[in-house]
Design a protein around this motif. Structure first.
Motif, PDB file in Angstrom:
ATOM      1  N   TYR A 193      28.767  43.666  44.095  1.00  0.00           N
ATOM      2  CA  TYR A 193      28.718  42.614  43.088  1.00  0.00           C
ATOM      3  C   TYR A 193      28.685  41.266  43.799  1.00  0.00           C
ATOM      4  O   TYR A 193      29.172  41.129  44.923  1.00  0.00           O
ATOM      5  CB  TYR A 193      29.950  42.683  42.184  1.00  0.00           C
ATOM      6  N   GLU A 194      28.121  40.280  43.126  1.00  0.00           N
ATOM      7  CA  GLU A 194      28.108  38.925  43.661  1.00  0.00           C
ATOM      8  C   GLU A 194      28.205  37.959  42.492  1.00  0.00           C
ATOM      9  O   GLU A 194      27.500  38.103  41.491  1.00  0.00           O
ATOM     10  CB  GLU A 194      26.813  38.679  44.444  1.00  0.00           C
ATOM     11  N   ASP A 195      29.095  36.964  42.626  1.00  0.00           N
ATOM     12  CA  ASP A 195      29.212  35.977  41.553  1.00  0.00           C
ATOM     13  C   ASP A 195      28.202  34.848  41.764  1.00  0.00           C
ATOM     14  O   ASP A 195      27.456  34.839  42.750  1.00  0.00           O
ATOM     15  CB  ASP A 195      30.655  35.465  41.412  1.00  0.00           C
ATOM     16  N   ALA A 196      28.172  33.905  40.836  1.00  0.00           N
ATOM     17  CA  ALA A 196      27.196  32.811  40.878  1.00  0.00           C
ATOM     18  C   ALA A 196      27.391  31.895  42.079  1.00  0.00           C
ATOM     19  O   ALA A 196      26.479  31.158  42.452  1.00  0.00           O
ATOM     20  CB  ALA A 196      27.268  32.001  39.581  1.00  0.00           C
ATOM     21  N   ASP A 197      28.563  31.935  42.706  1.00  0.00           N
ATOM     22  CA  ASP A 197      28.820  31.131  43.894  1.00  0.00           C
ATOM     23  C   ASP A 197      28.422  31.842  45.184  1.00  0.00           C
ATOM     24  O   ASP A 197      28.558  31.284  46.266  1.00  0.00           O
ATOM     25  CB  ASP A 197      30.307  30.772  43.981  1.00  0.00           C
ATOM     26  N   GLU A 225      30.874  37.806  47.516  1.00  0.00           N
ATOM     27  CA  GLU A 225      30.617  39.235  47.357  1.00  0.00           C
ATOM     28  C   GLU A 225      31.883  39.990  46.975  1.00  0.00           C
ATOM     29  O   GLU A 225      32.983  39.616  47.382  1.00  0.00           O
ATOM     30  CB  GLU A 225      30.050  39.821  48.655  1.00  0.00           C
ATOM     31  N   TYR A 226      31.682  41.050  46.208  1.00  0.00           N
ATOM     32  CA  TYR A 226      32.774  41.924  45.775  1.00  0.00           C
ATOM     33  C   TYR A 226      32.352  43.360  46.036  1.00  0.00           C
ATOM     34  O   TYR A 226      31.166  43.692  46.081  1.00  0.00           O
ATOM     35  CB  TYR A 226      33.070  41.706  44.288  1.00  0.00           C
ATOM     36  N   ALA A 227      33.338  44.219  46.192  1.00  0.00           N
ATOM     37  CA  ALA A 227      33.091  45.624  46.520  1.00  0.00           C
ATOM     38  C   ALA A 227      32.364  46.344  45.388  1.00  0.00           C
ATOM     39  O   ALA A 227      32.553  46.029  44.206  1.00  0.00           O
ATOM     40  CB  ALA A 227      34.411  46.323  46.807  1.00  0.00           C
TER      41      ALA A 227
END
Length: 145
Positions: free
Chosen positions: A52-56, A59-61
């Motif tokens: 996952y990746e947010d708008a900023d 990164e996330y697992a």
């Protein structure tokens, strides 16, 4: 897109189910669910989605790329569910009551290895298999509330 304007989500070929002893305290249910889910993740790398990746740009697992259904059962139905899985060639992740008193992975395996399947005091189990197989294994169980 179909004529009714609704996006169709394709049915996944497999399904993940976690079955918990309905009499466990909440903290133990959560603990068992976490351990059992790790067993499925460790043996089914194709069940894991993308990072996952947010708008900023952080990164996330990744997580499972499919739903995890959680069911509750009494001791007799837990053993029945384990037997149904094994009879269908499905290798479950299991967590026994003894594992609440062990301190590491080696001790966990030793605790399970010391007990015959029919005598396992099961706190929970998890399976991943073809949808129809999982449906047969969990038939008669209710979703956890």
């Amino acid at each position: 897109m179909p004529a009714d304007g609704q996006q169709r989500i394709p049915r996944l070929a497999t399904k993940i189910a976690v079955i918990l002893d309905e009499d466990l305290p909440t903290w133990q249910k959560l603990n068992v669910t976490a351990f059992l889910s790790s067993g499925i993740a460790a043996t089914a790398s194709d069940a894991i989605g993308e990072r996952y990746e947010d708008a900023d740009g952080n990164e996330y697992a990744p997580m499972f790329g499919q739903p995890v259904m959680v069911f509750g059962a009494d001791k007799a139905r837990l053993l029945r569910t384990l037997n149904r899985a094994m009879d269908r060639g499905v290798t479950p992740a299991i967590f026994t009551m003894d594992l609440f008193g062990t301190g590491d992975d080696d001790a966990n395996r030793a605790a399970v290895g010391a007990v015959r399947r029919v005598e396992l005091d099961i706190a929970g189990l998890a399976i991943r298999a073809e949808r129809k197989v999982v449906d047969k294994v969990v038939d008669g169980l209710r979703l956890h509330r």
